[in-house]
Design an enzyme around this catalytic site. Structure first.
Site, PDB file in Angstrom:
ATOM      1  N   HIS A  56      40.169  65.688  39.878  1.00 53.14           N
ATOM      2  CA  HIS A  56      39.153  67.181  40.505  1.00 53.14           C
ATOM      3  C   HIS A  56      39.106  67.829  38.853  1.00 53.14           C
ATOM      4  O   HIS A  56      37.972  68.739  39.174  1.00 53.14           O
ATOM      5  CB  HIS A  56      40.695  68.115  40.506  1.00 53.14           C
ATOM      6  CG  HIS A  56      40.003  69.430  40.971  1.00 53.14           C
ATOM      7  ND1 HIS A  56      39.753  70.137  41.774  1.00 53.14           N
ATOM      8  CD2 HIS A  56      40.377  70.628  40.428  1.00 53.14           C
ATOM      9  CE1 HIS A  56      39.255  71.230  41.553  1.00 53.14           C
ATOM     10  NE2 HIS A  56      39.692  71.231  40.681  1.00 53.14           N
ATOM     11  N   GLU A 103      33.166  72.434  35.672  1.00 55.02           N
ATOM     12  CA  GLU A 103      33.785  72.048  35.067  1.00 55.02           C
ATOM     13  C   GLU A 103      34.025  71.792  33.376  1.00 55.02           C
ATOM     14  O   GLU A 103      34.747  71.912  32.281  1.00 55.02           O
ATOM     15  CB  GLU A 103      34.806  70.771  35.737  1.00 55.02           C
ATOM     16  CG  GLU A 103      35.600  70.569  36.797  1.00 55.02           C
ATOM     17  CD  GLU A 103      36.338  71.517  36.876  1.00 55.02           C
ATOM     18  OE1 GLU A 103      37.273  70.657  35.676  1.00 55.02           O
ATOM     19  OE2 GLU A 103      36.884  72.376  37.631  1.00 55.02           O
ATOM     20  N   HIS A 107      35.967  73.502  31.033  1.00 51.96           N
ATOM     21  CA  HIS A 107      37.032  72.528  30.474  1.00 51.96           C
ATOM     22  C   HIS A 107      36.523  71.942  29.632  1.00 51.96           C
ATOM     23  O   HIS A 107      37.245  71.467  27.941  1.00 51.96           O
ATOM     24  CB  HIS A 107      37.340  71.767  31.615  1.00 51.96           C
ATOM     25  CG  HIS A 107      38.459  72.282  32.376  1.00 51.96           C
ATOM     26  ND1 HIS A 107      39.600  73.599  31.883  1.00 51.96           N
ATOM     27  CD2 HIS A 107      38.445  73.198  33.763  1.00 51.96           C
ATOM     28  CE1 HIS A 107      40.268  73.913  32.911  1.00 51.96           C
ATOM     29  NE2 HIS A 107      39.661  73.707  34.232  1.00 51.96           N
TER      30      HIS A 107
END
Ligand SMILES: *[C@@H]1O[C@H](CO)[C@@H](O)[C@H](O)[C@H]1NC(C)=O
Ligand SMILES: *[C@@H]1O[C@H](CO)[C@@H](O)[C@H](O)[C@H]1NC(C)=O
Ligand SMILES: *[C@@H]1O[C@H](CO)[C@@H](O)[C@H](O)[C@H]1NC(C)=O
Ligand SMILES: *[C@@H]1O[C@H](CO)[C@@H](O)[C@H](O)[C@H]1NC(C)=O
Length: 242
Positions: A56, A103, A107
């Site tokens: 994930h 993502e 991140h």
């Protein structure tokens, strides 16, 4: 009332996180997050037909959205796409590209403060490498923990993972009070230091968990905040494909 308290807590968490985010603060830990698709899809609209733990995210412990001008470009990771498709799918969407983009921005751009992850290719390939090395699905099978209609003692699940990796995971469940107390295995985090060596994950308080999951889910944040640390005293349901 309860909701108000929770959003207040989330807000406070935002404020304290914001104080932490600064270009000089390097992260010191990476969290590799796995989802069990069938549990995730009990909260979301999706029909993944996937019977393995999916990747994930790879999240540094400090910083979010560290460089908004560093745009995601899938052509830079073209060689990884077949594996990305299989291992890191957006469970809610046939195309995962916008999920990977999310993502990366949230991140990846922060992880990229380390030289070892300072490109899109390095970031995504390292996440895949760690994911395959861990091989979480096989680890659970080896210890006789397979998706089924029976329940497992939480300690058996945690014990299997700790036994193999030698470090503490963070295991999250979706809790249900309908039809008796039970919890479904949904999210497993494994932690690494900046040299990609395994380390213990910390169990967070309910407050932190809420803030983090609330933030870390791509769209539908409210629904997905259903993950919280599993209760060690309640048996765990590991739902098979319907
Ligand atoms: C789910 O996957 C299995 C194995 O890959 C396949 O046989 C089955 O047809 C798929 N079912 C659906 C509804 O896509
Ligand atoms: C942000 O990303 C852009 C594009 O890759 C790069 O030129 C710039 O140096 C980055 N800024 C920081 C602070 O890292
Ligand atoms: C990845 O999956 C998408 C959607 O299923 C598909 O269109 C694409 O061709 C796949 N790419 C690769 C490289 O497997
Ligand atoms: C699914 O992916 C496509 C292509 O990336 C994107 O345009 C679309 O918004 C996504 N749908 C949802 C519901 O996120």
């Amino acid at each position: 009332m309860r909701l108000h308290v929770l959003s207040l807590l989330a807000l406070c968490a935002c404020v304290s996180w914001a104080a932490v985010i600064s270009p000089h603060h390097m992260w010191s830990k990476l969290i590799l997050t796995h989802h069990w698709p069938n549990t995730f899809c009990s909260m979301e609209h999706c029909h993944p037909n996937i019977s393995y733990w999916t990747l994930h995210g790879l999240w540094p412990d400090k910083g979010m959205d560290c460089n908004s001008s560093w745009h995601f470009n899938p052509s830079l990771i073209e060689d990884l796409l077949p594996d990305m498709n299989k291992s890191w799918p957006d469970l809610r969407n046939r195309s995962s590209v916008s999920f990977w983009k999310y993502e990366w921005h949230k991140h990846g751009t922060c992880a990229a403060k380390a030289e070892s992850l300072n490109s899109q290719h390095k970031y995504f390939s390292k996440a895949l490498e760690l994911y395959h090395k861990l091989d979480l699905s096989s680890v659970l099978v080896k210890f006789g923990i397979t998706p089924s209609d029976k329940y497992y003692p939480f300690s058996q699940v945690e014990g299997a993972i700790e036994n193999v990796y030698g470090f503490k995971p963070k295991i999250q469940c979706v809790h249900s009070s309908k039809g008796g107390d039970f919890q479904s295995l949904g999210q497993i985090e494994i932690c690494f230091d900046s040299d990609f060596t395994l380390m213990d994950c910390e169990k967070q308080s309910a407050k932190e968990t809420f803030a983090k999951t609330g933030w870390d889910h791509f769209r539908g944040a409210k629904k997905a905040s259903g993950f919280s640390v599993c209760d060690p005293d309640i048996p765990v349901y590991y739902p098979p494909l319907p």
